[in-house]
Enzyme design. Sequence first.
Site, short mmCIF file in Angstrom:
data_model
loop_
_atom_site.label_atom_id
_atom_site.label_comp_id
_atom_site.label_asym_id
_atom_site.label_seq_id
_atom_site.Cartn_x
_atom_site.Cartn_y
_atom_site.Cartn_z
N GLU A 162 4.23 1.14 1.98
CA GLU A 162 5.32 0.80 2.87
C GLU A 162 6.69 1.10 2.27
O GLU A 162 7.04 0.59 1.21
CB GLU A 162 5.23 -0.68 3.27
CG GLU A 162 3.93 -1.06 3.94
CD GLU A 162 2.77 -1.36 2.99
OE1 GLU A 162 2.38 -0.45 2.23
OE2 GLU A 162 2.29 -2.49 2.97
N CYS B 239 0.85 -1.20 0.00
CA CYS B 239 0.00 0.00 0.00
C CYS B 239 0.88 1.24 0.00
O CYS B 239 0.86 2.03 -0.92
CB CYS B 239 -0.89 0.03 1.22
SG CYS B 239 -2.15 -1.22 1.20
#
Lengths: 282, 783
Positions: free
Chosen positions: B429, B427
């Site tokens: 990171e 997402c």
Amino acid sequence: MEFFHIECIHVLFAIFMKGTIFDIKRFALNDGPGIRTTVFLKGCPLKCAWCHNPESISSVIEEFIQVRELDGQRFESTQAIGEFVTSESLIEEIAKDKEFFRQSGGGVTFSGGEPMLQLDFLSDIITKCKAKKMHVVIDTAGLCKQSHIEKVMNQVDLFLYDLKIIDEEKHKTYTGVSNDVILKNLEFLLQNNANVIIRIPVIPGINDQEQDIVKLEQYLSDKLEYIKEIHLLPFHNSAESKYRRFNTGYSFKGVKSQDPRDLVNLKERFERKGFNVKIGGM
Amino acid sequence: MNTRINKLRNQSLEAINKLSSERAKLLTEFYKSEEATQCSIPVQRALAFSYILEHKKLCVNDGELIVGERGPEPKATYTYPEVSLHSMEDLEILDQRKKVSFKVDEEVKTIYQSSIIPFWEGKSNRDKIMKQMTQEWKEAYKAGVFTEFQEQRAPGHTVLGDKIYNKGISDILVDITEAKKKLGADETDKLEELKAMEVAARAIVKYAYRNASELERLASKEKSEDRKSELLEMAHICRHVPENAPTTFHEALQYYWFVHLGVITEVNPWDSFNPGRLDQHLFPFYQKDIAKGALTKERAKELLMSFWVKFNNQPAPPKMGVTAKESNTYTDFALINLGGLKADGTDAVNDLTFLILDVIEEMRLLQPSSMVQVSKKNPDEFIKRTLQITKTGFGQPSYFNSDAIVEELVNQGKDIVDARNGGASGCIESGAFGTEAYWLTGYFNIPKVLEITLHNGIDPKTGNQLGIQTGKVEDFDSFEKLMQAFERQMNHFLDIKLEGNRRIESVIMQELPVPFLSLFIDDCIGNAQDYNAGGARYNTSYVQGVGLGSITDALTSIKYHVYDNKNITLKELVEATDHDFVGYEKLRYDLIYETPKFGNDDNYADSNALRVFEIFHDAVNNKVTPRGGTFRINLLPTTCHVYFGQVMQASVDGRKDGEPLSEGISPVQGADKKGPTAVINSMLKIDHTQTGGTLLNQKFTPQFFNTGESITKLTHLIRTYFNQLGHHIQFNVVDADTLRDAQKHPEKYQDLIVRVAGYSDYFNDLTVELQEEIINRTAHNIL
């Protein structure tokens, strides 16, 4: 001791410099260049039939009953329209977005109501904004003493100057006042090389008829080189709920919002005269 | 897009998700063999990998230019019984459920019942992990205080760097030989690791050759001369890569794809492996091929599009049990990074960046996902081009701050060049691509901990004494006392979570080596250590905090109404939540409308966010993991904020029982009323560079993107957030359905600003007629 005394007076003066505003809108994209914070000052000498901000007209703080529904129940709460604020607290609020202003070439816009109506407060807050190197825009209908304009003119980076109707009688009919002073003030600003954008709210059936446009063209024809841009603002009926909320009559009830594309002809007409024209705000 | 790509794209969109038992069957066959019993665990796993690649069915889709499917056909998805074993009941659920079902045919069910389940029952990694977990871990997990990533899927979350564009497998085998020479006589474990890597390396070359032969066979039968020569060219490429370093654009793509298939066949790693900085890696090949006249821009686009389809053909392996509830999404989060910085810190945007943006816009596929890395050094045109795609309502690409990512990674002690070669995956990171094993370990439900604190350690959903007793609400005579209790409870549950992580990590280090992935992540070969055992240059384990907005608003409600204004006692407030606000409607109204909220640039509320952030950060960051890495935090929910809301009763910010929590670091849905600059200022009150990523979503209607000037202003909005080191922002362009929902539930959409004609206003403030007009315009995308 003398120094201390001056400081004291300065502090006192600052404490008492208050004004009445009815809204602060951050991330305003249509009130001047860049990302802006628009401060709406309360009180207006005009009573335009189509006014989008009816709550801005009176200069006193009013109240209304806000009704909301939640979980199938109705809740009423008394909300004040307007707030009496110090220029200190206002500059603090405005300065919160200074990084956005700096990045985007934006700044602060004072709108209303008629911001020129609270001249001392306006002048004080503008001075504070300029001390922080902010770009300052005034959105005005131009009905004030020329000396008022003179007082703030040099600190204002851009005037958004509303021009509604050229015909004086018609102007009186739809706004309640003559446009004599308004036009003179505009000319004064232009003569003094102020940065001016003319904003024309296009109101269906009121100022969009052929004779209105012709008069507007005639009036603006000798001002071409002094006017930065013309903005044609499409009529929208978003104020209808406000009128309902404040229980006041609204003569545009049911009139449909204009599609910006309807103004293309008008835009081209002014462009042919050599003006820079935009539909909508910035 | 041309006819060929259109056809491939439609095939991918129309293909039905189904389970393939092929891998499970081959894996089980291998593990039952004599050979399997005679080697070390790493070599055993490498041989199993090799066995699967040697026997799996090959698939060449008509017209495609990049070859290789994980399963026997597009969207036929493997299972990984050695990691987690589906029960017959799970298979039934997957087959039958309405949302994102996976078809399970009778043959699969028969194989599972007769051979897969009997062999793997009790032996899967999941079973091994669960045996290690304490009672308190199991109870907190069950109550929804946290989730656990590694329970069903292998650790993933790594992204490829530039290694494969410079080295063929034959070069990597030389590196392995060199590494072997450096081992001491007693380092037999390390020798086994390297042997396993060798087996895995050879396996992928053999698999490429199998594909080459298949392509040649198809070419011999092909009637179209054009396709015949294309197939022969593809065969030629498969005989060149991955064995050798790529020399052309096409070879580079095909090499990557073989590596991708290898990684997702070896195991089911979380949040998929992906090529990361694709525009950077491919640009030298692109430039060279274009200069030679061997490639046109159009052909490059066609190859990229064919490559895009391959990603979309591989859904995430389906989950089981409660995890299926946690996440409704079955995309695998392969996040292509564009733009950003070069290794030397200069602007990395190039011609190919823009070409790939064209591909993203035209393909409009869920996978691969995409993002743009925006640095101060990148030109505005890059953002503006991306906003044009955002405007279409496609949720991609999202916007990331390269400069923040670099600072985050350097703060973690990474080398500046490794940091600049990094980016974001999954997402949001952050990671150093090609050099870091960063595992996400699970979401942590921060608001649930407050709920438990307000019930003196009892979970009000079940009545169980889940946490420690930190005091009755009557006894908290100051906000500070409540905060201390909350902090103790946070530390308690985070200790349980981290202890669980340590145990799980130890199991995985021993039992689940990934020799194939280890070939590509530095310095696994040099360290003669597996990716899953700490072999990478950097090793990080993340705990993802969920519900920052919800917890902040809850604490602010308490501070405002209980302690500062004394409108209500804490006991009464908690009682109202126990009754889901039934009979307390006026209180709920005040909590929603008459309370300071996070996201409005108001320190009264925002200071509580900072406090929670510090508690969470201090409880996790810099603690050591078994593989020699560190625990760190990030703040993202994926879709877990929905599940975490379901395990909670009503909360003191006015949220009703079961409603979702806030997502990422975003304010509670609808609570931000001062527009995006205020939201951004609130978000900047926490230090993003002390995290491994944060997620911020902002809603806009399509009309916001209608002119060049508004695009410019949105560009400035992004720049201002990023100049101050915000990590990520995503613009959700709302659709007509959302606006309809806003008409029904105005309290959830107080933040929704829409553009009317030449100005904007809150949707809630518009007349029904005007709302209808906006909905119509939005539905028809009239700007």
